[in-house]
Write a protein that holds these residues in place. Structure first.
Motif, short mmCIF file in Angstrom:
data_model
loop_
_atom_site.label_atom_id
_atom_site.label_comp_id
_atom_site.label_asym_id
_atom_site.label_seq_id
_atom_site.Cartn_x
_atom_site.Cartn_y
_atom_site.Cartn_z
N MET A 1 16.78 11.08 34.12
CA MET A 1 15.41 10.83 33.65
C MET A 1 15.15 9.32 33.57
SD MET A 1 13.66 11.92 30.04
CE MET A 1 14.34 13.57 30.04
N ALA A 2 13.97 8.91 34.05
CA ALA A 2 13.64 7.49 34.04
C ALA A 2 13.46 6.98 32.60
CB ALA A 2 12.36 7.27 34.82
N THR A 4 11.45 5.11 30.42
CA THR A 4 10.09 4.55 30.46
C THR A 4 9.47 4.45 29.06
OG1 THR A 4 9.28 6.78 30.95
CG2 THR A 4 9.57 5.31 32.83
N TYR A 7 6.85 1.60 28.56
CA TYR A 7 5.55 1.88 29.17
C TYR A 7 4.77 2.91 28.34
CZ TYR A 7 7.20 -0.76 33.14
OH TYR A 7 7.67 -1.77 33.94
N PHE A 8 5.50 3.84 27.76
CA PHE A 8 4.87 4.84 26.88
C PHE A 8 4.24 4.13 25.68
CE2 PHE A 8 5.70 7.27 22.93
CZ PHE A 8 4.80 8.30 23.11
N TYR A 12 0.06 3.80 24.87
CA TYR A 12 -0.63 4.24 23.65
C TYR A 12 -1.14 3.05 22.83
CZ TYR A 12 -0.27 9.13 24.44
OH TYR A 12 -0.48 10.38 24.98
N ILE A 15 -4.47 2.34 24.49
CA ILE A 15 -5.47 3.38 24.22
C ILE A 15 -5.96 3.29 22.77
CG2 ILE A 15 -5.84 5.88 24.02
CD1 ILE A 15 -3.73 6.16 26.33
N LEU A 18 -7.73 -0.17 21.89
CA LEU A 18 -9.12 -0.31 22.35
C LEU A 18 -10.07 0.56 21.54
CD1 LEU A 18 -8.84 -0.55 26.26
CD2 LEU A 18 -9.64 -2.30 24.71
N MET B 27 9.69 11.65 35.28
CA MET B 27 9.01 10.41 34.87
C MET B 27 9.47 9.90 33.51
SD MET B 27 5.09 10.99 36.10
CE MET B 27 4.83 12.70 36.35
N GLY B 28 9.99 10.77 32.69
CA GLY B 28 10.39 10.36 31.36
C GLY B 28 9.20 10.26 30.41
N LEU B 29 9.35 9.42 29.38
CA LEU B 29 8.35 9.37 28.30
C LEU B 29 6.96 8.90 28.76
CD1 LEU B 29 10.37 8.06 25.25
CD2 LEU B 29 8.89 10.07 25.26
N VAL B 30 6.92 8.06 29.79
CA VAL B 30 5.61 7.51 30.19
C VAL B 30 4.64 8.61 30.62
CG1 VAL B 30 6.05 7.07 32.66
CG2 VAL B 30 4.54 5.55 31.36
N LYS B 32 3.85 11.05 29.05
CA LYS B 32 3.04 11.47 27.89
C LYS B 32 1.74 10.67 27.76
CE LYS B 32 6.64 13.55 25.08
NZ LYS B 32 6.91 13.95 23.71
N VAL B 33 1.66 9.54 28.44
CA VAL B 33 0.40 8.78 28.44
C VAL B 33 -0.70 9.61 29.12
CG1 VAL B 33 -0.71 6.69 29.39
CG2 VAL B 33 1.54 6.53 28.38
N PHE B 36 -3.70 11.46 27.04
CA PHE B 36 -4.86 10.67 26.60
C PHE B 36 -5.55 10.00 27.79
CE2 PHE B 36 -4.34 9.87 21.74
CZ PHE B 36 -4.08 11.22 21.55
N HIS B 37 -4.77 9.71 28.83
CA HIS B 37 -5.34 9.09 30.04
C HIS B 37 -6.37 10.04 30.67
CE1 HIS B 37 -5.50 7.30 34.08
NE2 HIS B 37 -5.14 8.47 34.58
N ILE B 83 -10.35 2.46 29.20
CA ILE B 83 -9.09 3.00 28.63
C ILE B 83 -8.34 3.78 29.71
CG2 ILE B 83 -8.19 4.77 27.05
CD1 ILE B 83 -10.26 3.79 25.00
N SER B 87 -4.69 2.55 30.98
CA SER B 87 -3.54 3.43 30.71
C SER B 87 -2.97 3.96 32.03
CB SER B 87 -3.93 4.58 29.79
OG SER B 87 -4.96 5.35 30.36
N ILE B 90 -0.67 1.33 33.45
CA ILE B 90 0.62 1.29 32.74
C ILE B 90 1.50 2.47 33.18
CG2 ILE B 90 1.68 1.51 30.46
CD1 ILE B 90 -0.80 -0.11 29.42
N ARG B 93 2.89 1.74 36.89
CA ARG B 93 3.91 0.70 37.11
C ARG B 93 5.32 1.28 37.29
NH1 ARG B 93 6.78 -2.11 38.92
NH2 ARG B 93 7.43 -4.22 38.42
N PRO B 94 5.82 2.11 36.39
CA PRO B 94 7.18 2.63 36.62
C PRO B 94 7.22 3.78 37.65
CG PRO B 94 6.35 3.43 34.52
CD PRO B 94 5.31 2.50 35.07
#
Lengths: 51, 225
Positions: A1-2, A4, A7-8, A12, A15, A18, B27-30, B32-33, B36-37, B83, B87, B90, B93-94
């Motif tokens: 798993m990457a 990241t 970036y997470f 947030y 988001i 803003l 993708m991992g944790l990112v 989860k964006v 909201f994105h 937004i 988002s 971000i 990028r990875p």
């Protein structure tokens, strides 16, 4: 798993940051309007329109 | 009341993203964006649709309340679109190894954002309230063309941007927990949009009323916006 997590967090932060900034802007604008209205009621003829 | 409901729903959605939604394996944790994105993207487009409808209502009824709602909806929609873009960058990028690429979806969403930035700038340049309202209404209706262009760009053109619904086999593979979080986030953002729209339109109406009062005194208040 990457890996990241950064970036997470950044995503947030942007988001929620803003959204909070816009809410703060609305709050400050609302205060400014109240202040202007109060000035107008106090001195209706002397208010110059500039603070 | 609507603001409290929006805040609670947003908090609930955020907690669900953090603690009750599984981490995507590649993708991992990112990833989860994404919740909201996509919600921000949805509300941005909804706000521009609402602005076009309010614009049409102004043109047919000539009631200034529709003009106020048009302008407020565009401003709030632009906030959510910005937004969405930031988002997305971000997230990209990875995953795509770049902050930005001129992919059809990214290009059309940028065109959409600039269309509505221009709306706000041009609207401020018109002093006469009736002319400003007519201009805003027509602009909101014509500017709405950029919204379906953005929505369908990822479905009709070759793009690396994922499509969540409506592309058959190419749909994102979300499990029921992820789908639940997505729908809660969409609901929370929609209520938040309604709350922000009401607040902003009320403030715009108050600003306009004060400006008219000040204009009667031969002065114009600089709101510093």
């Amino acid at each position: 798993m990457a890996q990241t997590l950064n970036y997470f967090i950044a995503g947030y932060a942007v988001i929620l940051g803003l959204l909070s900034a816009y809410c703060l802007y609305l709050y400050l604008l609302s205060r400014k309007i109240k202040k202007t209205r109060a000035s107008l009621q106090k001195e209706p003829h002397e208010f110059s329109g500039k603070e | 009341m609507l603001s409290v409901l929006a805040s609670l729903l947003l908090l609930f959605a955020f907690l669900r993203v953090l603690f009750f939604t599984p981490v995507e394996q590649t993708m991992g944790l990112v990833q989860k964006v994404f919740y909201f994105h996509m919600s921000a993207a949805w509300v941005g487009m909804l706000a521009f649709l609402a602005a076009a409808v309010f614009g049409l209502l102004y043109l047919s009824r000539r009631d200034m309340k529709w003009d106020t709602l048009t302008a407020a909806s565009v401003e709030v929609g632009l906030l959510f679109t910005i937004i969405c873009i930031l988002s997305g960058m971000i997230w990209a990028r990875p995953i795509w190894n770049t902050w930005w690429t001129w992919d059809p979806r990214l290009t059309t969403v940028t065109i959409m954002a600039f269309t509505y930035i221009a709306f706000i700038l041009l609207r401020r340049g018109v002093d006469n309230p009736t002319r400003r309202a007519r201009f805003s209404a027509v602009y909101a209706v014509i500017g709405f063309i950029s919204v379906p262009l953005t929505f369908f760009s990822a479905r009709l053109l070759r793009t690396i941007h994922p499509v969540v619904f409506g592309s058959g086999e190419a749909d994102m593979n979300l499990n029921p927990q992820m789908l639940g979080t997505l729908f809660i986030s969409l609901g929370a953002f929609t209520v938040l949009y309604a709350a922000l729209l009401l607040h902003r339109s009320r403030l715009m109406a108050e600003q306009e009323a004060l400006n008219q009062q000040l204009a009667a005194d031969d002065s114009h208040y600089d709101w510093g916006e």
